[in-house]
Write an enzyme that holds these catalytic residues in place. Structure first.
Site, PDB file in Angstrom:
ATOM      1  CG  ASN A 206      -0.198  -0.172   2.495  1.00 48.11           C
ATOM      2  OD1 ASN A 206       0.606   0.678   2.853  1.00 48.11           O
ATOM      3  ND2 ASN A 206      -0.425  -1.289   3.197  1.00 48.11           N
ATOM      4  CG  ASP A 275      -6.645  -5.862   6.500  1.00 52.19           C
ATOM      5  OD1 ASP A 275      -6.077  -5.902   7.601  1.00 52.19           O
ATOM      6  OD2 ASP A 275      -7.342  -4.903   6.118  1.00 52.19           O
ATOM      7  CE  LYS A 285       8.708 -11.537 -14.829  1.00 56.77           C
ATOM      8  NZ  LYS A 285       9.380 -11.044 -16.002  1.00 56.77           N
ATOM      9  N   PRO A 302      -2.849 -12.209  10.104  1.00 55.69           N
ATOM     10  CG  PRO A 302      -0.931 -12.477  11.390  1.00 55.69           C
ATOM     11  CD  PRO A 302      -1.471 -12.691  10.011  1.00 55.69           C
ATOM     12  CG  ASP A 303      -6.537  -7.076  13.476  1.00 56.41           C
ATOM     13  OD1 ASP A 303      -5.687  -6.406  14.112  1.00 56.41           O
ATOM     14  OD2 ASP A 303      -7.589  -6.591  13.031  1.00 56.41           O
ATOM     15  CB  ILE A 304      -0.536  -7.090  14.632  1.00 57.99           C
ATOM     16  CG1 ILE A 304      -0.008  -7.782  13.367  1.00 57.99           C
ATOM     17  CG2 ILE A 304       0.530  -7.044  15.721  1.00 57.99           C
ATOM     18  CD1 ILE A 304       1.102  -7.042  12.652  1.00 57.99           C
ATOM     19  CG  PHE A 321      -2.571   5.472  13.206  1.00 59.59           C
ATOM     20  CD1 PHE A 321      -1.745   5.247  14.300  1.00 59.59           C
ATOM     21  CD2 PHE A 321      -2.546   6.720  12.597  1.00 59.59           C
ATOM     22  CE1 PHE A 321      -0.912   6.231  14.782  1.00 59.59           C
ATOM     23  CE2 PHE A 321      -1.712   7.722  13.076  1.00 59.59           C
ATOM     24  CZ  PHE A 321      -0.896   7.483  14.167  1.00 59.59           C
ATOM     25  CE  LYS A 335     -11.017   0.181  10.786  1.00 58.97           C
ATOM     26  NZ  LYS A 335     -10.277   0.883   9.754  1.00 58.97           N
ATOM     27  CE  LYS A 339      -8.507  -3.808  14.403  1.00 56.04           C
ATOM     28  NZ  LYS A 339      -7.461  -3.879  13.407  1.00 56.04           N
TER      29      LYS A 339
HETATM   30  N1  CTP Z   1      -3.849  -3.608  12.064  1.00 58.19           N
HETATM   31  C1  CTP Z   1      -3.143  -4.708  12.538  1.00 58.19           C
HETATM   32  N2  CTP Z   1      -3.130  -5.868  11.822  1.00 58.19           N
HETATM   33  C2  CTP Z   1      -3.796  -5.964  10.677  1.00 58.19           C
HETATM   34  C3  CTP Z   1      -4.527  -4.855  10.190  1.00 58.19           C
HETATM   35  C4  CTP Z   1      -4.528  -3.691  10.897  1.00 58.19           C
HETATM   36  O1  CTP Z   1      -2.530  -4.610  13.595  1.00 58.19           O
HETATM   37  N3  CTP Z   1      -3.777  -7.110  10.000  1.00 58.19           N
HETATM   38  C5  CTP Z   1      -3.866  -2.366  12.866  1.00 58.19           C
HETATM   39  C6  CTP Z   1      -3.306  -1.160  12.135  1.00 58.19           C
HETATM   40  O2  CTP Z   1      -1.913  -1.015  12.399  1.00 58.19           O
HETATM   41  C7  CTP Z   1      -4.114  -0.007  12.735  1.00 58.19           C
HETATM   42  C8  CTP Z   1      -5.453  -0.650  13.074  1.00 58.19           C
HETATM   43  O3  CTP Z   1      -5.211  -2.062  13.138  1.00 58.19           O
HETATM   44  O4  CTP Z   1      -3.550   0.464  13.919  1.00 58.19           O
HETATM   45  C9  CTP Z   1      -6.548  -0.382  12.101  1.00 58.19           C
HETATM   46  O5  CTP Z   1      -6.093  -0.685  10.799  1.00 58.19           O
HETATM   47  P1  CTP Z   1      -7.008  -0.386   9.522  1.00 58.19           P
HETATM   48  O6  CTP Z   1      -6.287  -0.856   8.292  1.00 58.19           O
HETATM   49  O7  CTP Z   1      -7.511   1.028   9.557  1.00 58.19           O
HETATM   50  O8  CTP Z   1      -8.280  -1.266   9.788  1.00 58.19           O
HETATM   51  P2  CTP Z   1      -8.552  -2.810   9.741  1.00 58.19           P
HETATM   52  O9  CTP Z   1      -8.688  -3.267  11.134  1.00 58.19           O
HETATM   53  O10 CTP Z   1      -7.564  -3.513   8.869  1.00 58.19           O
HETATM   54  O11 CTP Z   1     -10.001  -2.813   9.068  1.00 58.19           O
HETATM   55  P3  CTP Z   1     -10.443  -2.371   7.571  1.00 58.19           P
HETATM   56  O12 CTP Z   1      -9.239  -2.610   6.690  1.00 58.19           O
HETATM   57  O13 CTP Z   1     -11.569  -3.269   7.285  1.00 58.19           O
HETATM   58  O14 CTP Z   1     -10.837  -0.917   7.648  1.00 58.19           O
END
Ligand code: CTP
Length: 405
Positions: A206, A275, A285, A302-304, A321, A335, A339
């Site tokens: 990104n 994500d 390749k 994983p959602d850290i 954030f 969020k 979280k």
């Molecule tokens: N985050 C994380 N791990 C992930 C995705 C996000 O720890 N796999 C953390 C980001 O560092 C940020 C927060 O979660 O502090 C919110 O991230 P954001 O991308 O805005 O939201 P998501 O939870 O990924 O939800 P969405 O993409 O559906 O808006």
């Protein structure tokens, strides 16, 4: 009131670079006073510094004072911080032996302000045992030594001894001038994007530059915290005093963060974590061949932050954030709840002049109690506002109040 920076310039060729440093500091709003040794004036004129800083330049212990004051004492007292740069081998030797035979060396003995010294000289001189011993002695006595860089030197040689660039010198001074309100705290920050490989040459990522996370790490370090930064790919200098772990993928970031999370006081997830990742990373390749189109299967990373909220203790402060393209406050608040965070920083990623890739950001600071709009600021300035908020919440005892809920 403006902070007072005292620049002490001694007789090295790098003295000319101090004009940009003086200019940078004046632009940043400091009151800059300059004291030059006689030899420094062989390299650059006092008039240069007088014009840049708007203050008279001092060089003589015994010139009649403009007001009734004793010059070395009044300059020493006024200074919030002192920078000797460039510092010659001769001047470092004088400092190490407490010799006070001109205005600059005398006021150094009289000041109570923190002193930073940037040695700059020929490599052999810098490596000379006597010079090194003097530098070590100054360190022992609480003087902050700014390590010289390596590169081409004015004497035609290459090696250690180069005076750091003005921006780096300014960073040391800002570090020295920042109140150490996070002294003894451990802070973990994530920054930048992650990269999820599709094949050896392609990846999903990104637009995150990493700037916001690096600014937060810088601010925490300047406030005296022990800072660990876990960074995805970013082309930025590591801030002063910050330890860095460089990672590539979301899973690597996850491992580095979870491993260090336990003994942290404050954790801020500023990284734009991917994500999803391709289910499979091809070894070879991917070739065009005759395919007109093809699909890529993705799986969840994983959602850290979510995991951190599940394992963190009630005393730990957790901030995240929210990158949003609409309904910023409402989506960020969701969020914050989902979280179990103490603070979420919501930003509008659709704005062209702020957010991703920009040096500026405009955000909402959202807690369970309130939402405060912060108008566009540089990311360094915003990092200070965010840490003011974190400290305020911690002092009020909000830290971790809802973790594990
Ligand atoms: N985050 C994380 N791990 C992930 C995705 C996000 O720890 N796999 C953390 C980001 O560092 C940020 C927060 O979660 O502090 C919110 O991230 P954001 O991308 O805005 O939201 P998501 O939870 O990924 O939800 P969405 O993409 O559906 O808006």
């Amino acid at each position: 009131m403006k902070k007072n920076v005292l620049l002490g310039i001694t007789g090295g060729i790098a003295a000319f670079k101090m004009a940009s440093t003086a200019s940078e500091l004046t632009k940043k709003g400091y009151d800059v006073n300059t004291v030059m040794t006689k030899s420094a004036q062989e390299f650059i004129s006092p008039l240069t510094f007088q014009s840049i800083t708007g203050n008279p330049v001092h060089d003589d212990m015994f010139s009649p004072p403009e007001h009734y004051d004793i010059k070395h004492i009044s300059l020493a007292r006024k200074a919030d911080i002192v920078l000797i740069s460039p510092a010659t081998a001769n001047f470092i030797g004088k400092m190490a032996h407490g010799i006070a035979d001109d205005l600059l060396s005398t006021l150094l003995l009289a000041t109570e302000a923190p002193i930073y010294v940037a040695p700059a000289m020929n490599t052999n001189m810098y490596n000379n045992n006597i010079v090194q011993a003097n530098i070590e002695y100054l360190k022992e006595k609480g003087i902050n030594i700014i390590k010289p860089g390596s590169g081409d030197l004015a004497c035609g040689e290459e090696g250690k001894g180069r005076m750091p660039e003005p921006e780096e010198l300014c960073e040391y001074l800002e570090f020295g001038l920042t109140q150490k309100t996070l002294d003894g705290k451990k802070v973990l920050i994530s920054a930048g994007p992650t990269r999820e490989a599709l094949d050896p040459v392609r990846f999903f990522s990104n637009y995150s530059s990493g700037r916001m996370g690096y600014s937060l790490a810088r601010e925490a370090s300047f406030r005296g915290a022990d800072v660990n930064l876990v960074s995805g790919p970013a082309n930025l200098a590591v801030p002063l005093g910050v330890k860095i772990d460089k990672v590539e993928t979301a899973r690597e970031m996850y491992e580095h963060i979870i491993k260090q999370a336990e003994d942290q006081d404050i954790i801020v997830m500023a990284a734009a974590v991917a994500d999803y990742r391709p289910t499979e990373t091809k070894r070879e390749k991917i070739k065009k061949e005759s395919r007109q189109d093809f699909s890529i299967k993705m799986e969840k990373n994983p959602d850290i932050l979510k995991e951190l909220s599940e394992i963190s203790s009630p005393e730990q402060f957790l901030a995240g954030f929210a990158a949003e393209s609409s309904n910023i406050e409402e989506n960020s608040r969701k969020k914050l709840k989902a979280k179990h965070l103490d603070l979420i920083v919501g930003n509008d990623i659709t704005k062209k002049d702020t957010g991703f890739e920009s040096k500026f950001n405009e955000v909402y600071l959202i807690t369970k109690e309130d939402s405060v709009h912060i108008p566009s600021k540089t990311k360094n300035e915003l990092a200070a506002v965010i840490f003011d908020k974190i400290e305020e919440l911690q002092n009020l005892g909000f830290s971790g109040s809802d973790n594990n809920a």
